[in-house]
Design a protein around this motif. Structure first.
Motif, PDB file in Angstrom:
ATOM      1  N   ILE A 146       0.852  -1.196   0.000  1.00  0.00           N
ATOM      2  CA  ILE A 146       0.000   0.000   0.000  1.00  0.00           C
ATOM      3  C   ILE A 146       0.878   1.234   0.000  1.00  0.00           C
ATOM      4  CG2 ILE A 146      -1.787   1.280   1.249  1.00  0.00           C
ATOM      5  CD1 ILE A 146      -2.630  -1.419   2.492  1.00  0.00           C
ATOM      6  N   ARG A 147       0.700   2.070  -1.026  1.00  0.00           N
ATOM      7  CA  ARG A 147       1.429   3.338  -1.163  1.00  0.00           C
ATOM      8  C   ARG A 147       2.937   3.153  -1.047  1.00  0.00           C
ATOM      9  NH1 ARG A 147      -1.624   8.194  -0.568  1.00  0.00           N
ATOM     10  NH2 ARG A 147       0.255   9.057  -1.474  1.00  0.00           N
ATOM     11  N   ARG A 161      -5.420   5.068   3.051  1.00  0.00           N
ATOM     12  CA  ARG A 161      -4.283   5.181   2.131  1.00  0.00           C
ATOM     13  C   ARG A 161      -3.606   6.550   2.298  1.00  0.00           C
ATOM     14  NH1 ARG A 161      -3.606   1.703  -1.797  1.00  0.00           N
ATOM     15  NH2 ARG A 161      -2.884   3.273  -3.278  1.00  0.00           N
ATOM     16  N   ARG A 214       1.577   5.471   6.827  1.00  0.00           N
ATOM     17  CA  ARG A 214       0.242   5.993   6.561  1.00  0.00           C
ATOM     18  C   ARG A 214      -0.645   5.795   7.777  1.00  0.00           C
ATOM     19  NH1 ARG A 214      -3.032   1.686   5.770  1.00  0.00           N
ATOM     20  NH2 ARG A 214      -1.953  -0.273   5.413  1.00  0.00           N
TER      21      ARG A 214
END
Length: 103
Positions: free
Chosen positions: A10-11, A21, A16
């Motif tokens: 994720i990202r 996100r 985060r």
């Protein structure tokens, strides 16, 4: 309060806000760099104020790492621009580096 997490899927593994996100860098760029109101930023991202300020606290606790990453990204960007300019010069039949600024 949601914690700050990392997940390479994720990202790109950026720290985060858990369950979102929204990265610490996203919040830092808007609140610190752009001077936006944290209440507005939290509302637009759909996160609590605690999560927003938690992300900012995380940034300040790891500021050196974030700044190093930003410097490296800037160096990479400049290098890419320089290589692109050299490629354009070559394609136009000019000597490499002729479009670079004197600065």
């Amino acid at each position: 309060m949601p914690s700050i997490v990392r997940d390479e899927a994720i990202r790109s593994g950026e720290p985060r806000v858990e369950g979102t996100r929204v990265t610490v860098r996203d919040i830092k760029q808007r609140v610190i760099d752009a001077g936006e109101d944290p209440h507005v930023v939290a509302g637009e991202y759909g996160i609590s104020m605690a999560a927003c300020f938690g992300a900012l606290a995380y940034y300040y606790e790891h500021r050196d790492t974030f700044e190093d990453t930003e410097r490296e990204a800037e160096r990479t960007r400049r290098d890419g621009e320089r290589r692109t300019a050299n490629l354009v010069d070559e394609l136009q039949g000019e000597p490499a580096g002729s479009t670079e600024d004197a600065a």
